[in-house]
Enzyme design. Structure first.
Site, PDB file in Angstrom:
ATOM      1  N   GLU A 135       1.882   3.813  -3.935  1.00 44.89           N
ATOM      2  CA  GLU A 135       0.494   3.802  -3.454  1.00 44.89           C
ATOM      3  C   GLU A 135      -0.386   4.880  -4.100  1.00 44.89           C
ATOM      4  O   GLU A 135      -1.418   4.599  -4.676  1.00 44.89           O
ATOM      5  CB  GLU A 135       0.486   4.000  -1.920  1.00 44.89           C
ATOM      6  CG  GLU A 135      -0.910   4.092  -1.358  1.00 44.89           C
ATOM      7  CD  GLU A 135      -0.982   3.912   0.153  1.00 44.89           C
ATOM      8  OE1 GLU A 135      -0.140   3.172   0.708  1.00 44.89           O
ATOM      9  OE2 GLU A 135      -1.885   4.485   0.774  1.00 44.89           O
TER      10      GLU A 135
ATOM     11  N   ASP B  23       4.387   8.799   1.040  1.00 44.72           N
ATOM     12  CA  ASP B  23       3.962   9.105   2.412  1.00 44.72           C
ATOM     13  C   ASP B  23       3.369  10.513   2.473  1.00 44.72           C
ATOM     14  O   ASP B  23       2.238  10.706   2.905  1.00 44.72           O
ATOM     15  CB  ASP B  23       5.151   8.984   3.375  1.00 44.72           C
ATOM     16  CG  ASP B  23       5.800   7.611   3.314  1.00 44.72           C
ATOM     17  OD1 ASP B  23       5.120   6.632   3.638  1.00 44.72           O
ATOM     18  OD2 ASP B  23       6.979   7.523   2.917  1.00 44.72           O
TER      19      ASP B  23
HETATM   20  O1  TRH Z   1       6.859   7.884  -4.540  1.00 41.56           O
HETATM   21  P1  TRH Z   1       6.303   6.545  -4.335  1.00 41.56           P
HETATM   22  O2  TRH Z   1       7.125   5.442  -4.790  1.00 41.56           O
HETATM   23  O3  TRH Z   1       5.931   6.349  -2.819  1.00 41.56           O
HETATM   24  C1  TRH Z   1       6.040   5.111  -2.164  1.00 41.56           C
HETATM   25  C2  TRH Z   1       4.718   4.498  -1.836  1.00 41.56           C
HETATM   26  O4  TRH Z   1       3.848   5.390  -1.199  1.00 41.56           O
HETATM   27  C3  TRH Z   1       4.925   3.301  -0.940  1.00 41.56           C
HETATM   28  O5  TRH Z   1       3.688   2.750  -0.575  1.00 41.56           O
HETATM   29  C4  TRH Z   1       5.665   3.732   0.271  1.00 41.56           C
HETATM   30  O6  TRH Z   1       5.853   2.692   1.120  1.00 41.56           O
HETATM   31  C5  TRH Z   1       6.985   4.298  -0.173  1.00 41.56           C
HETATM   32  O7  TRH Z   1       6.786   5.402  -1.024  1.00 41.56           O
HETATM   33  C6  TRH Z   1       7.809   4.720   1.009  1.00 41.56           C
HETATM   34  O8  TRH Z   1       4.920   6.410  -5.151  1.00 41.56           O
HETATM   35  P2  TRH Z   1       3.477   7.052  -4.889  1.00 41.56           P
HETATM   36  O9  TRH Z   1       2.847   6.467  -3.693  1.00 41.56           O
HETATM   37  O10 TRH Z   1       2.741   6.918  -6.146  1.00 41.56           O
HETATM   38  O11 TRH Z   1       3.733   8.589  -4.609  1.00 41.56           O
HETATM   39  C7  TRH Z   1       4.106   9.477  -5.605  1.00 41.56           C
HETATM   40  C8  TRH Z   1       3.433  10.830  -5.375  1.00 41.56           C
HETATM   41  O12 TRH Z   1       4.001  11.792  -6.217  1.00 41.56           O
HETATM   42  C9  TRH Z   1       1.943  10.802  -5.678  1.00 41.56           C
HETATM   43  O13 TRH Z   1       1.256  11.614  -4.741  1.00 41.56           O
HETATM   44  C10 TRH Z   1       1.857  11.429  -7.048  1.00 41.56           C
HETATM   45  C11 TRH Z   1       2.963  12.445  -6.949  1.00 41.56           C
HETATM   46  N1  TRH Z   1       3.523  12.936  -8.217  1.00 41.56           N
HETATM   47  C12 TRH Z   1       3.422  14.295  -8.466  1.00 41.56           C
HETATM   48  O14 TRH Z   1       2.806  15.037  -7.685  1.00 41.56           O
HETATM   49  N2  TRH Z   1       3.998  14.776  -9.611  1.00 41.56           N
HETATM   50  C13 TRH Z   1       4.654  13.985 -10.504  1.00 41.56           C
HETATM   51  O15 TRH Z   1       5.154  14.489 -11.519  1.00 41.56           O
HETATM   52  C14 TRH Z   1       4.728  12.584 -10.219  1.00 41.56           C
HETATM   53  C15 TRH Z   1       5.427  11.665 -11.175  1.00 41.56           C
HETATM   54  C16 TRH Z   1       4.168  12.095  -9.065  1.00 41.56           C
END
Ligand code: TRH
Length: 397
Positions: free
Chosen positions: A294, A32
């Protein structure tokens, strides 16, 4: 009692900048705020907007933006104002209404803020930014207006998507250039490996896999297959929800940042959770990316490498049609056998069947080619921030 002031008129130095407020309630995990923060940075840096982000969970935000200070109710990070949002009633210490208001993922705006929007001389453009889905219906609903039941306000539904007629997905202007520079520079690659893992880059024969996933019962089988694989596998695991399975596999109490373990042909490193640009570099440094939710799902597509998606699980398996809809786009032009192998692997990683690494690997040349072609196709849909900014400007006239 606070008075409502148009937020754009307050910046004396940038009188014409469009003011934008983004409201984000963190439901779970990092997606989010991950999406909102990326959008905020792009609207500010690429469109010159004056952006403010209201977010209710500074801890989740801090993980992907370490320069944030947890104690501050209001702060400026990289030119963007960040307000710790005490929903539902809070809307900053001073009530200021922006030109463009983005309500992320159906989070409800404070009623005091909505009332101020209605009272504003120049009616703001109001978006509800939805979750990404590759399903066909998305294009029909994208940009549909929804009049407010009481106020003279209209909310526009903005749907990200993977196909024409949708809002697209976020892609920074500099992204392809940054990736190309990283991939073309052995020095950058070496420095990245040394800094991130404390080790030199692995030999070319190794397959480098990044693993960002939720708890996943299929992880045990896959770790065994990597251990027993004919060629070396180097696994990079940002510390998080899948780390427990990796720790169990290596019979360690935890697989925390800095840990390194080897079994058979599998060598694994536990990485620190980085900021968002750091996560892109991890995707570029790997041959295959396991992503989730996402935003990382989108970043893997821009990294133009084969990837495996752990979709965010929903009640009643509502996520499964979304998984297949994404596959329909992504795998569209693959030869049938590679397409079937990819679909089987993604399904297994999402709870149906057992992932077959050898079969997946056999199709890697076709999957690599498709990943590169798909990044080009997806770019045709346009960048979400650009699409949103363009639409907003037509409404602000
Ligand atoms: O963390 P998520 O599982 O978020 C999820 C999804 O958005 C889903 O659609 C939503 O409904 C739920 O949350 C509530 O996975 P996502 O979307 O990939 O977000 C991870 C974020 O973290 C992304 O912006 C990448 C970032 N990230 C970093 O900045 N550094 C890191 O080391 C890693 C592993 C990720």
């Amino acid at each position: 009692m606070s008075s409502a002031t148009p937020h754009s008129e307050q910046a004396a130095d940038t009188p014409t900048a469009i003011a934008c407020d983004i409201f984000c309630a963190v439901i779970d995990n990092f997606g989010d705020i991950g999406v909102c923060w990326r959008l905020a940075r792009q609207l500010a840096s690429e469109h010159g907007w004056q952006v403010r982000v209201f977010v209710d969970d500074l801890h989740a935000f801090h993980k992907l933006c370490p320069s944030l200070t947890l104690e501050h109710a209001r702060q400026t990070v990289g030119g963007i104002v960040v307000e710790h949002w005490h929903e539902p009633a809070h809307a900053g210490d001073r009530l200021e209404v922006a030109d463009v208001v983005i309500e992320a993922f159906g989070c409800e705006l404070p009623s005091i803020y909505v009332a101020a929007m209605a009272a504003r001389e120049r009616t703001p453009v109001w978006f509800n930014l939805e979750y990404l889905s590759a399903e066909d219906w998305v294009a029909d609903f994208h940009l549909r207006p929804s009049p407010h039941p009481r106020y003279p306000l209209t909310k526009t539904f903005f749907f990200p998507g993977l196909g024409p007629g949708t809002g697209g997905v976020l892609k920074e202007r500099h992204l392809d250039g940054a990736r190309a520079a990283f991939e073309a520079s052995p020095t950058a690659r070496r420095a990245w490996w040394q800094q991130t893992t404390g080790h030199a880059p692995p030999p070319a024969a190794a397959t480098v896999v990044s693993l960002f996933a939720y708890e996943n019962p299929a992880a045990d089988s896959l770790l065994e297959q990597w251990r027993d694989s004919a060629d070396p596998v180097v696994l990079l695991v940002p510390e998080g929800r899948v780390s427990g399975a990796v720790a169990r596999f290596f019979e360690l109490p935890a697989f925390a940042t800095g840990a390194h373990a080897v079994r058979g042909n599998l060598s694994a490193h536990a990485l620190a959770f980085t900021d968002q640009p750091g996560y892109d570099a991890l995707l570029w440094a790997s041959d295959i990316n396991f992503v989730r939710g996402e935003d990382s799902f989108v970043r893997a597509q821009w990294a133009a490498k084969p990837f495996v998606w752990h979709i965010y699980p929903q009640a009643d398996d509502a996520h499964l049609p979304k998984l297949d809809a994404a596959l329909a786009h992504y795998a569209r032009t693959l030869p049938a056998d590679a397409r079937d192998a990819l679909a089987r692997f993604w399904h297994a990683w999402n709870g149906t069947g057992r992932p077959d690494w050898a079969e997946f690997q056999r199709h890697l040349p076709a999957l690599k080619q498709r990943a590169a072609d798909w990044a080009g196709e997806l770019a045709q849909v346009g960048d979400l921030a650009g699409n949103l900014a363009l639409f907003a400007k037509t409404q602000l006239k």
